[in-house]
Design an enzyme around this catalytic site. Structure first.
Site, PDB file in Angstrom:
ATOM      1  N   THR A 157      43.919 -58.059  10.111  1.00 29.08           N
ATOM      2  CA  THR A 157      42.741 -58.251   9.158  1.00 29.08           C
ATOM      3  C   THR A 157      42.950 -59.304   7.891  1.00 29.08           C
ATOM      4  OG1 THR A 157      41.181 -57.445   7.889  1.00 29.08           O
ATOM      5  CG2 THR A 157      42.759 -56.199   8.117  1.00 29.08           C
ATOM      6  N   ILE A 158      42.489 -60.028   7.754  1.00 28.54           N
ATOM      7  CA  ILE A 158      42.266 -61.072   6.617  1.00 28.54           C
ATOM      8  C   ILE A 158      42.028 -60.012   5.399  1.00 28.54           C
ATOM      9  CG2 ILE A 158      41.814 -63.309   7.362  1.00 28.54           C
ATOM     10  CD1 ILE A 158      39.192 -63.147   6.132  1.00 28.54           C
ATOM     11  N   ASP A 159      41.327 -59.043   5.557  1.00 26.89           N
ATOM     12  CA  ASP A 159      40.641 -58.248   4.273  1.00 26.89           C
ATOM     13  C   ASP A 159      41.702 -57.524   3.571  1.00 26.89           C
ATOM     14  OD1 ASP A 159      38.234 -59.335   5.203  1.00 26.89           O
ATOM     15  OD2 ASP A 159      37.803 -57.777   6.444  1.00 26.89           O
ATOM     16  N   GLU A 216      32.657 -61.008  -1.391  1.00 29.07           N
ATOM     17  CA  GLU A 216      31.180 -60.628  -0.401  1.00 29.07           C
ATOM     18  C   GLU A 216      30.617 -59.198  -0.562  1.00 29.07           C
ATOM     19  OE1 GLU A 216      32.003 -61.486   3.688  1.00 29.07           O
ATOM     20  OE2 GLU A 216      33.403 -59.910   3.794  1.00 29.07           O
ATOM     21  N   GLY A 228      36.221 -60.386   2.695  1.00 34.08           N
ATOM     22  CA  GLY A 228      37.243 -59.258   2.333  1.00 34.08           C
ATOM     23  C   GLY A 228      36.383 -57.891   2.745  1.00 34.08           C
ATOM     24  N   GLN A 272      38.189 -69.275   5.532  1.00 35.67           N
ATOM     25  CA  GLN A 272      39.325 -68.414   5.280  1.00 35.67           C
ATOM     26  C   GLN A 272      40.273 -67.801   6.370  1.00 35.67           C
ATOM     27  OE1 GLN A 272      37.857 -65.885   1.832  1.00 35.67           O
ATOM     28  NE2 GLN A 272      36.067 -66.772   2.747  1.00 35.67           N
ATOM     29  N   ARG A 273      39.355 -68.026   7.533  1.00 35.98           N
ATOM     30  CA  ARG A 273      40.243 -67.423   8.829  1.00 35.98           C
ATOM     31  C   ARG A 273      40.804 -68.419   9.604  1.00 35.98           C
ATOM     32  NH1 ARG A 273      35.839 -63.353  10.687  1.00 35.98           N
ATOM     33  NH2 ARG A 273      35.681 -64.460  12.581  1.00 35.98           N
TER      34      ARG A 273
HETATM   35  O1  F6P Z   1      37.060 -58.631   8.714  1.00 33.97           O
HETATM   36  C1  F6P Z   1      37.174 -60.162   8.499  1.00 33.97           C
HETATM   37  C2  F6P Z   1      35.844 -60.829   8.180  1.00 33.97           C
HETATM   38  O2  F6P Z   1      36.309 -61.952   8.146  1.00 33.97           O
HETATM   39  C3  F6P Z   1      35.120 -60.037   6.989  1.00 33.97           C
HETATM   40  O3  F6P Z   1      35.878 -60.660   5.866  1.00 33.97           O
HETATM   41  C4  F6P Z   1      33.923 -60.476   7.107  1.00 33.97           C
HETATM   42  O4  F6P Z   1      33.087 -60.108   6.277  1.00 33.97           O
HETATM   43  C5  F6P Z   1      33.633 -60.463   8.371  1.00 33.97           C
HETATM   44  O5  F6P Z   1      34.879 -60.537   9.178  1.00 33.97           O
HETATM   45  C6  F6P Z   1      32.919 -61.747   9.121  1.00 33.97           C
HETATM   46  O6  F6P Z   1      32.690 -61.418  10.507  1.00 33.97           O
HETATM   47  P1  F6P Z   1      32.048 -62.382  11.588  1.00 33.97           P
HETATM   48  O7  F6P Z   1      33.135 -63.318  11.777  1.00 33.97           O
HETATM   49  O8  F6P Z   1      31.637 -61.692  12.522  1.00 33.97           O
HETATM   50  O9  F6P Z   1      31.059 -63.273  11.069  1.00 33.97           O
END
Ligand code: F6P
Length: 366
Positions: free
Chosen positions: A143-145, A240, A188, A292-293
């Site tokens: 997880t990035i969080d 967030e 996060g 961020q991902r």
């Molecule tokens: O858990 C990783 C995350 O990128 C969180 O930081 C974010 O709230 C969520 O996933 C976003 O999810 P999705 O890709 O389903 O919009």
């Protein structure tokens, strides 16, 4: 004699480093003459598709993928074997439990001896339930969080922090040129790790995290001081999941069938609206979101991901099922998945990171 099979799947949101884990699993397994790896496409869904979407993974298939973000196996955070979405004749959706069928298919025709499930909290919860139903499963946290408490850190986090920090650096030059307030909203979920880390690394003036509900008057005071009568500038990093004292998180419900998570986002705009009630200010909001991902994982995340992949295979070979790999400095260890999903990893208010942030004068909204 057919080889014994490890099945690997990636579940939940994607995260930089997933491909490095997959590559490490395949390369480590290739050193075992009796074993081979297959991958299920889109988390466990591939096993339940007709025909199954389960692919053989060789060293050639994973060559060079460690430097790429995302996952070659694809992923999903909708549904799963316990709640498989099925469209009803009237166009509505219901869910069906297909776990038994999935466990049977893993045995026959897929001939899988062990499953490595790479995922976040939700995927680990599913892995634990499957383990209780008899599945030989090993978990790999991602997880990035950085919100899992059973490992010192997860891969993907450092990459996200680099991207957020780079954004702070870039916002500084434009904010300073225009004497503006710039608010950067980062991801996060319910933890402020990405936000606080990027604020410290980038030298932001205010960092608002979910763990410290903010007092808008204190934030306005800090912003005002930085703006020096509109001759200065100010950078605010807001996570967030942050919320005002006595307020609510900013989120919405997804319109996608099977998507259970709270969709966070929009606190940056809410914060600006709240600030505008206290001051007249030239400001902009930037939501960093899925940037961020994406992209290339940092070297640190590739290394951690590779260590996790190798350890997961070793645990499978030892038959230590129901465990999750974890980083407990300086070792890669294993912990029961059950324990791993027990506790959420919040930023602790007496942590060194919070102390350092306060020590350099970052306003945390309290
Ligand atoms: O858990 C990783 C995350 O990128 C969180 O930081 C974010 O709230 C969520 O996933 C976003 O999810 P999705 O890709 O389903 O919009």
């Amino acid at each position: 004699m057919p080889k014994k099979r490890i099945l690997v799947a990636t579940g939940g949101g994607d995260c930089p480093g997933l491909n490095a884990v997959i590559r490490a699993i395949v390369r480590r397994t290739s050193q075992e003459p009796d074993w081979e790896v297959v991958g299920s496409i889109e988390a466990f869904n591939g096993i339940l598709k007709d025909p199954p979407e389960v692919v053989r993974l060789t060293k050639r298939d994973v060559s060079g993928i460690h430097i790429r973000g995302g996952t070659i196996l694809k992923t999903t955070n909708k549904g799963g074997p316990f709640a498989w979405p099925v469209e009803q004749p009237d166009g509505t959706w219901a869910t069906e439990d297909r776990t038994e069928e999935m466990l049977n298919r893993l045995k026959d025709p897929l001939g899988v001896e062990a499953v490595i499930s790479i995922g976040g909290e939700g995927s680990m919860d599913i892995a634990q339930k499957l383990h209780e139903r008899g599945l030989n499963v090993i978990g790999v946290p991602k997880t990035i969080d950085n919100d899992l408490s059973s490992t010192d850190v997860t891969f993907g986090f450092q990459t996200a922090v680099e991207i957020a920090t780079d954004s702070v650096d870039k916002l500084v030059t434009t904010a300073a040129s225009h004497n503006r307030l710039l608010i950067l909203e980062v991801m996060g979920r319910y933890a402020g790790w990405i936000g606080l880390s990027a604020a410290v690394a980038g030298g932001a003036h205010v960092a608002l995290i979910p763990e410290i509900p903010y007092d808008i008057e204190k934030v306005a005071e800090a912003v005002n001081e930085r703006m020096q009568g509109n001759r200065g500038y100010c950078i605010v990093v807001v996570s967030e999941g942050a919320k005002a004292l006595g307020g609510e998180r900013v989120s919405q419900k997804s319109d996608q069938v099977g998507y259970q998570n709270e969709m966070l986002g929009g606190v940056g705009h809410r914060l600006l609206a709240q600030l505008k009630q206290h001051m007249d200010i030239d400001a902009r909001v930037m939501i960093l979101g899925h940037l961020q991902r994406g992209g290339t994982p940092t070297a640190y995340d590739r290394i951690l991901a590779t260590q996790f992949g190798v350890k997961a295979v070793e645990l499978a070979l030892e038959g230590k099922f129901g465990t999750m790999v974890s980083y407990r400095k300086p070792h890669i260890v294993d912990v029961p998945i059950k324990e791993a999903i027990n506790k959420y990893n919040y930023v602790s208010l007496d942590s060194d990171l919070v102390q350092a942030a306060r020590g350099v004068g970052i306003c945390l909204g309290d």
